[in-house]
Design a protein around this motif. Structure first.
Motif, PDB file in Angstrom:
ATOM      1  N   ASN A  57       0.810  -1.225   0.000  1.00  0.00           N
ATOM      2  CA  ASN A  57       0.000   0.000   0.000  1.00  0.00           C
ATOM      3  C   ASN A  57       0.842   1.273   0.000  1.00  0.00           C
ATOM      4  O   ASN A  57       0.543   2.242   0.708  1.00  0.00           O
ATOM      5  CB  ASN A  57      -0.951   0.013   1.208  1.00  0.00           C
ATOM      6  CG  ASN A  57      -1.880  -1.191   1.220  1.00  0.00           C
ATOM      7  OD1 ASN A  57      -2.363  -1.627   0.169  1.00  0.00           O
ATOM      8  ND2 ASN A  57      -2.121  -1.733   2.406  1.00  0.00           N
ATOM      9  N   GLY A  58       1.927   1.254  -0.760  1.00  0.00           N
ATOM     10  CA  GLY A  58       2.754   2.448  -0.889  1.00  0.00           C
ATOM     11  C   GLY A  58       3.552   2.804   0.342  1.00  0.00           C
ATOM     12  O   GLY A  58       3.950   3.960   0.517  1.00  0.00           O
ATOM     13  N   GLY A  73       6.740   3.774   7.258  1.00  0.00           N
ATOM     14  CA  GLY A  73       7.096   4.987   6.540  1.00  0.00           C
ATOM     15  C   GLY A  73       6.591   4.927   5.123  1.00  0.00           C
ATOM     16  O   GLY A  73       6.406   3.832   4.558  1.00  0.00           O
ATOM     17  N   PRO A  74       6.342   6.076   4.506  1.00  0.00           N
ATOM     18  CA  PRO A  74       5.851   6.108   3.121  1.00  0.00           C
ATOM     19  C   PRO A  74       6.952   5.803   2.113  1.00  0.00           C
ATOM     20  O   PRO A  74       8.116   6.147   2.336  1.00  0.00           O
ATOM     21  CB  PRO A  74       5.342   7.550   2.973  1.00  0.00           C
ATOM     22  CG  PRO A  74       6.214   8.336   3.909  1.00  0.00           C
ATOM     23  CD  PRO A  74       6.474   7.432   5.079  1.00  0.00           C
ATOM     24  N   LEU A  75       6.573   5.169   1.019  1.00  0.00           N
ATOM     25  CA  LEU A  75       7.515   4.884  -0.058  1.00  0.00           C
ATOM     26  C   LEU A  75       7.431   5.921  -1.172  1.00  0.00           C
ATOM     27  O   LEU A  75       8.380   6.102  -1.935  1.00  0.00           O
ATOM     28  CB  LEU A  75       7.250   3.484  -0.648  1.00  0.00           C
ATOM     29  CG  LEU A  75       7.553   2.300   0.264  1.00  0.00           C
ATOM     30  CD1 LEU A  75       7.041   1.009  -0.356  1.00  0.00           C
ATOM     31  CD2 LEU A  75       9.050   2.201   0.535  1.00  0.00           C
ATOM     32  N   SER A 122      14.114  -3.395  -4.125  1.00  0.00           N
ATOM     33  CA  SER A 122      13.066  -2.920  -5.011  1.00  0.00           C
ATOM     34  C   SER A 122      11.747  -2.830  -4.254  1.00  0.00           C
ATOM     35  O   SER A 122      11.355  -3.767  -3.554  1.00  0.00           O
ATOM     36  CB  SER A 122      12.908  -3.856  -6.212  1.00  0.00           C
ATOM     37  OG  SER A 122      11.749  -3.519  -6.954  1.00  0.00           O
ATOM     38  N   THR A 123      11.064  -1.714  -4.401  1.00  0.00           N
ATOM     39  CA  THR A 123       9.782  -1.542  -3.721  1.00  0.00           C
ATOM     40  C   THR A 123       8.680  -2.383  -4.358  1.00  0.00           C
ATOM     41  O   THR A 123       7.572  -2.476  -3.821  1.00  0.00           O
ATOM     42  CB  THR A 123       9.350  -0.061  -3.734  1.00  0.00           C
ATOM     43  OG1 THR A 123       9.320   0.410  -5.096  1.00  0.00           O
ATOM     44  CG2 THR A 123      10.312   0.782  -2.919  1.00  0.00           C
ATOM     45  N   GLU A 124       8.982  -2.982  -5.494  1.00  0.00           N
ATOM     46  CA  GLU A 124       8.023  -3.868  -6.153  1.00  0.00           C
ATOM     47  C   GLU A 124       8.260  -5.331  -5.782  1.00  0.00           C
ATOM     48  O   GLU A 124       7.641  -6.221  -6.336  1.00  0.00           O
ATOM     49  CB  GLU A 124       8.101  -3.685  -7.675  1.00  0.00           C
ATOM     50  CG  GLU A 124       7.735  -2.278  -8.118  1.00  0.00           C
ATOM     51  CD  GLU A 124       7.875  -2.085  -9.618  1.00  0.00           C
ATOM     52  OE1 GLU A 124       8.316  -3.043 -10.287  1.00  0.00           O
ATOM     53  OE2 GLU A 124       7.547  -0.999 -10.113  1.00  0.00           O
TER      54      GLU A 124
END
Length: 370
Positions: free
Chosen positions: A37-38, A131-133, A175-177
């Motif tokens: 969720n980001g 924390g936000p990405l 990687s955030t993915e």
């Protein structure tokens, strides 16, 4: 044994039993990383008292740190009192977050502290950091060197990523993915460091066992054979333990490891040569120590994709640590004095006696005082 030697041993015995009742091994924190969720979410299992006291990683246990007194005071606090002593804002500032190389933010959203319980046992608390990405493609994480080592494990159903960070270290970009699993070689190197660190400087009981082997035979060839036998044995039970095929309660394993130290040193005192049964005993003790290694490595966690490289790397690191102990002993003592007629009387017997006393204390501490 001379009067002076008896006096030295008596003094060491008194000093040994005057030591604080408890000392907690300094272990890495373990953080499970979730990307969803980001945002990122780190669920960290740690020794909060050691974090607040800034014990760090320079000592093998909490009593070796200059902040040991503060740690003991914190360990005696109840959950609410310790929660009050925990400075959330300072902790957040000491968490490193890099988003595509640019500093990001971290917030403590939950802290779970168990009741005070038995102060002779380490207390593991849980902290959740988020924390936000944003639009970042890569995330890097770390924390202050004063907090010691941390293991970061990506919790992703499709990928595996384990990072062992030394004090003050920062992870490679994730990687955030969904992170790509570490290569065999990268993970191998990571766990070589873990294995070496588990012996030198943090594995005092394993160090003393190896020193006990050295004291009876200072010639390198038989020593290396003994160490190799020990390594083969603990590799077997380490693998079986990690795979879940063998499980023995640490309350049984840890006292028996201390017993193995006592036995080897007592044999050193009464035997002046390697016995025919010594290799078999070393193999048996190696199986025992392997169960202890398995308990430590299980706590760190190994994913299925890096199981083989983690096991091999940890074993190699342990072997390097053991060989380092042997070569240090040889360089400091064996090379200079092993050929002297007084070597056994002045070095082997007194040193073995002291180590046996330490091992005996651990037997008591890990059974009656546990």
């Amino acid at each position: 044994m001379t009067k002076s030697m008896r006096a030295i041993l008596a003094g060491l015995t008194a000093l040994l039993f005057a030591l604080p009742v408890f000392a907690h091994e300094i272990r890495p924190a373990v953080a499970d990383l979730h990307l969803e969720n980001g945002a990122f979410r780190l669920e960290i299992r740690l020794n909060l008292e050691a974090i607040i006291a800034e014990i760090g990683s320079g000592a093998s246990n909490t009593q070796d740190s200059p902040n040991a007194t503060k740690y003991d005071e914190l360990r005696a606090m109840g959950s609410a009192e310790l929660d009050t002593a925990f400075d959330r804002s300072a902790f957040e500032k000491n968490v490193t977050v890099l988003l595509d190389g640019v500093p990001g933010s971290a917030s403590v959203v939950d802290v779970v502290i168990p009741p005070v319980g038995d102060v002779e046992l380490r207390r593991d608390s849980h902290i959740v950091v988020t924390g936000p990405l944003g639009t970042a493609k890569a995330l890097q994480l770390g924390w202050s060197g004063a907090y010691g080592e941390i293991i970061i494990r990506l919790m992703d159903e499709n990928n595996d990523y384990n990072a062992y960070l030394t004090a003050g270290g920062v992870s490679d970009p994730i990687s955030t993915e969904g992170a790509t699993a570490l290569s065999f070689g990268q993970n191998l190197l990571n766990y070589i460091v873990v294995g070496f660190d588990h012996i030198v400087p943090k594995g005092l009981d394993h160090i003393l066992f190896v020193v006990g082997l050295f004291l009876l035979s200072t010639r390198l060839k038989p020593l290396l054979w003994q160490i190799t036998t020990f390594t083969l044995a603990h590799s077997v039970t380490l693998a079986l333990g990690i795979l879940g095929l063998v499980s023995v309660d640490p309350a049984i394993v840890e006292p028996l490891i201390a017993v193995s130290i006592v036995y080897v040193c007592i044999e050193n005192i009464f035997m002046n040569h390697l016995s025919r049964w010594r290799p078999m005993l070393i193999f048996a003790f190696g199986l025992l120590h392997g169960l202890g290694f398995a308990g430590a490595l299980t706590e760190f966690g190994l994913s299925q994709n890096n199981l083989a490289s983690g096991l091999i790397g940890f074993n190699v690191g342990v072997e390097f640590g053991q060989l380092a102990v042997i070569f240090i002993c040889f360089a400091l003592v064996g090379f200079w004095f092993s050929g002297k007629a007084w070597y056994r009387r002045v070095i082997t017997i007194p040193a073995s006696s002291v180590i046996a006393l330490i091992g005996a204390y651990w037997v008591v501490e890990r059974t009656l005082l546990a």
